[in-house]
Write a protein that holds these residues in place. Structure first.
Motif, PDB file in Angstrom:
ATOM      1  N   LEU A  12     -13.700  53.329 -30.830  1.00 31.09           N
ATOM      2  CA  LEU A  12     -13.626  54.751 -30.495  1.00 31.09           C
ATOM      3  C   LEU A  12     -14.817  55.512 -31.080  1.00 31.09           C
ATOM      4  O   LEU A  12     -15.104  55.417 -32.265  1.00 31.09           O
ATOM      5  N   TYR A  13     -15.490  56.258 -30.211  1.00 31.43           N
ATOM      6  CA  TYR A  13     -16.607  57.107 -30.633  1.00 31.43           C
ATOM      7  C   TYR A  13     -16.312  58.538 -30.224  1.00 31.43           C
ATOM      8  O   TYR A  13     -15.823  58.805 -29.133  1.00 31.43           O
ATOM      9  N   LYS A  14     -16.638  59.483 -31.105  1.00 32.20           N
ATOM     10  CA  LYS A  14     -16.507  60.901 -30.789  1.00 32.20           C
ATOM     11  C   LYS A  14     -17.611  61.660 -31.507  1.00 32.20           C
ATOM     12  O   LYS A  14     -17.800  61.511 -32.716  1.00 32.20           O
ATOM     13  N   ARG A  15     -18.321  62.474 -30.738  1.00 35.69           N
ATOM     14  CA  ARG A  15     -19.418  63.274 -31.298  1.00 35.69           C
ATOM     15  C   ARG A  15     -19.161  64.735 -31.008  1.00 35.69           C
ATOM     16  O   ARG A  15     -18.704  65.102 -29.932  1.00 35.69           O
ATOM     17  N   PHE A  16     -19.403  65.586 -32.002  1.00 31.58           N
ATOM     18  CA  PHE A  16     -19.401  67.035 -31.803  1.00 31.58           C
ATOM     19  C   PHE A  16     -20.834  67.507 -31.984  1.00 31.58           C
ATOM     20  O   PHE A  16     -21.380  67.436 -33.089  1.00 31.58           O
ATOM     21  N   ARG A  23     -17.199  56.671 -35.370  1.00 35.43           N
ATOM     22  CA  ARG A  23     -18.284  55.747 -35.043  1.00 35.43           C
ATOM     23  C   ARG A  23     -17.744  54.316 -34.914  1.00 35.43           C
ATOM     24  O   ARG A  23     -17.944  53.479 -35.766  1.00 35.43           O
ATOM     25  N   GLY A  24     -16.991  54.097 -33.833  1.00 33.36           N
ATOM     26  CA  GLY A  24     -16.522  52.742 -33.566  1.00 33.36           C
ATOM     27  C   GLY A  24     -15.253  52.372 -34.306  1.00 33.36           C
ATOM     28  O   GLY A  24     -15.169  51.320 -34.934  1.00 33.36           O
ATOM     29  N   GLY A  61     -14.897  54.237 -25.780  1.00 32.25           N
ATOM     30  CA  GLY A  61     -13.861  53.420 -26.403  1.00 32.25           C
ATOM     31  C   GLY A  61     -12.600  53.438 -25.566  1.00 32.25           C
ATOM     32  O   GLY A  61     -12.542  54.062 -24.501  1.00 32.25           O
ATOM     33  N   ASN A  62     -11.585  52.727 -26.025  1.00 28.61           N
ATOM     34  CA  ASN A  62     -10.332  52.626 -25.290  1.00 28.61           C
ATOM     35  C   ASN A  62      -9.145  52.868 -26.205  1.00 28.61           C
ATOM     36  O   ASN A  62      -9.159  52.498 -27.378  1.00 28.61           O
ATOM     37  N   ILE A  63      -8.116  53.519 -25.633  1.00 25.61           N
ATOM     38  CA  ILE A  63      -6.850  53.723 -26.333  1.00 25.61           C
ATOM     39  C   ILE A  63      -5.766  53.169 -25.413  1.00 25.61           C
ATOM     40  O   ILE A  63      -5.470  53.750 -24.361  1.00 25.61           O
ATOM     41  N   ILE A  64      -5.229  52.022 -25.786  1.00 31.92           N
ATOM     42  CA  ILE A  64      -4.174  51.392 -24.992  1.00 31.92           C
ATOM     43  C   ILE A  64      -2.845  51.796 -25.595  1.00 31.92           C
ATOM     44  O   ILE A  64      -2.536  51.447 -26.737  1.00 31.92           O
ATOM     45  N   PHE A  65      -2.055  52.549 -24.848  1.00 28.35           N
ATOM     46  CA  PHE A  65      -0.745  53.013 -25.321  1.00 28.35           C
ATOM     47  C   PHE A  65       0.321  52.440 -24.403  1.00 28.35           C
ATOM     48  O   PHE A  65       0.311  52.690 -23.200  1.00 28.35           O
ATOM     49  N   GLU A  66       1.202  51.617 -24.977  1.00 25.85           N
ATOM     50  CA  GLU A  66       2.239  50.953 -24.191  1.00 25.85           C
ATOM     51  C   GLU A  66       1.628  50.285 -22.958  1.00 25.85           C
ATOM     52  O   GLU A  66       2.085  50.467 -21.830  1.00 25.85           O
ATOM     53  N   ASN A  67       0.568  49.545 -23.214  1.00 24.35           N
ATOM     54  CA  ASN A  67      -0.119  48.707 -22.205  1.00 24.35           C
ATOM     55  C   ASN A  67      -0.861  49.489 -21.129  1.00 24.35           C
ATOM     56  O   ASN A  67      -1.280  48.899 -20.130  1.00 24.35           O
ATOM     57  N   VAL A 218     -15.913  55.840 -39.919  1.00 23.12           N
ATOM     58  CA  VAL A 218     -15.594  54.415 -39.739  1.00 23.12           C
ATOM     59  C   VAL A 218     -14.445  54.045 -40.682  1.00 23.12           C
ATOM     60  O   VAL A 218     -14.225  54.711 -41.696  1.00 23.12           O
ATOM     61  N   ILE A 219     -13.718  52.999 -40.318  1.00 22.02           N
ATOM     62  CA  ILE A 219     -12.687  52.491 -41.225  1.00 22.02           C
ATOM     63  C   ILE A 219     -13.387  51.668 -42.287  1.00 22.02           C
ATOM     64  O   ILE A 219     -13.861  50.563 -42.039  1.00 22.02           O
ATOM     65  N   ALA A 220     -13.477  52.243 -43.478  1.00 23.23           N
ATOM     66  CA  ALA A 220     -14.193  51.577 -44.566  1.00 23.23           C
ATOM     67  C   ALA A 220     -13.320  50.512 -45.221  1.00 23.23           C
ATOM     68  O   ALA A 220     -13.831  49.495 -45.698  1.00 23.23           O
TER      69      ALA A 220
END
Length: 245
Positions: A12-16, A23-24, A61-67, A218-220
């Motif tokens: 997942l990427y999001k920029r303001f 960042r991923g 990026g992608n968000i898969i929710f309940e397939n 990022v998830i550190a």
């Protein structure tokens, strides 16, 4: 027992404007998880949460929710949002409606639940959080802690699959924090899947089964509460914890 993925977040990427806020970010959320998201202000925690139901639209990026991929075309986002209960910092109750009406308006309008059924469910949930006698009051007659408990009940009235909490106690006076956390602990004990952005480290330690530490989008680090709080690996997490514990 095999864990069931409810949400799969991939890259997942999001920029303001010129700032990369996410960042991923990739993480899987399983049925029954209580995932606490911690990190310094500005690390992307609330943006990550708001991306999950597309209140903020990720850049990629992608968000898969309940397939189903919520980033795909022709997705009925409103239907999916009904399954993701969202609790905000600032309650977001309708000031001109009674508490009971605040709780029943969405089930009746969005799901077609009959008024009597919606009210019966709302009253049962209000009773559970100790506010049944306030059903006919208006939001400005309630304390902050009471408003937030009502906000949680409002989300539960839609019978969600997952609950998203965006720093639900940060706007509360310290003495009101406990009453909200107690409701959240009960939900966790009953098996509700929850993603909680929080500054309440004791709650994360006691109630979460997984914790992610976001740093600079990022998830550190990711792990059990024990791994995160008792055995932090990175200097960045050690530094963060030294300031908040």
């Amino acid at each position: 027992m095999e864990s069931i993925d409810i949400i799969k977040v991939k890259d997942l990427y999001k920029r303001f404007e010129s700032v990369d806020v996410l960042r991923g970010v990739s993480v899987d959320i399983h049925k029954g998880d209580v995932l606490c998201v911690i990190g310094a202000s500005g690390s992307g925690k609330s943006t990550f949460l708001r991306c999950l139901n597309l209140l903020e639209k990720p850049d990629s990026g992608n968000i898969i929710f309940e397939n189903e991929n919520l980033m795909g075309k022709n997705v009925n986002l409103n239907l999916h949002r009904q399954k993701m209960g969202m609790v905000f910092q600032q309650f977001n109750l309708f000031p001109h409606l009674s508490i009971l009406r605040n709780l029943t308006i969405s089930p009746m309008m969005l799901k077609g639940v009959p008024k009597e059924e919606a009210e019966a469910k709302a009253m049962k949930l209000l009773e559970r959080v100790g506010l049944a006698e306030r059903a006919n009051d208006y939001p400005d007659m309630l304390s902050g802690g009471q408003k937030q408990r009502v906000a949680i009940v409002r989300a539960l009235c839609m019978e969600p699959t997952v609950m998203l909490f965006d720093e639900p106690t940060s706007a509360l006076d310290p003495e009101m924090v406990g009453e909200v956390l107690d409701v959240m602990k009960e939900l966790a004990e009953e098996g509700m899947t929850m993603i909680v952005v929080t500054h309440e480290m004791n709650f994360a330690r006691e109630v979460a089964n997984r914790v992610i530490f976001l740093d600079n989008g990022v998830i550190a680090e990711e792990g059990t509460p024990s791994e995160i709080f008792d055995n932090p690996k990175s200097e960045r997490l050690k530094s963060f914890l030294s300031k908040v514990l």
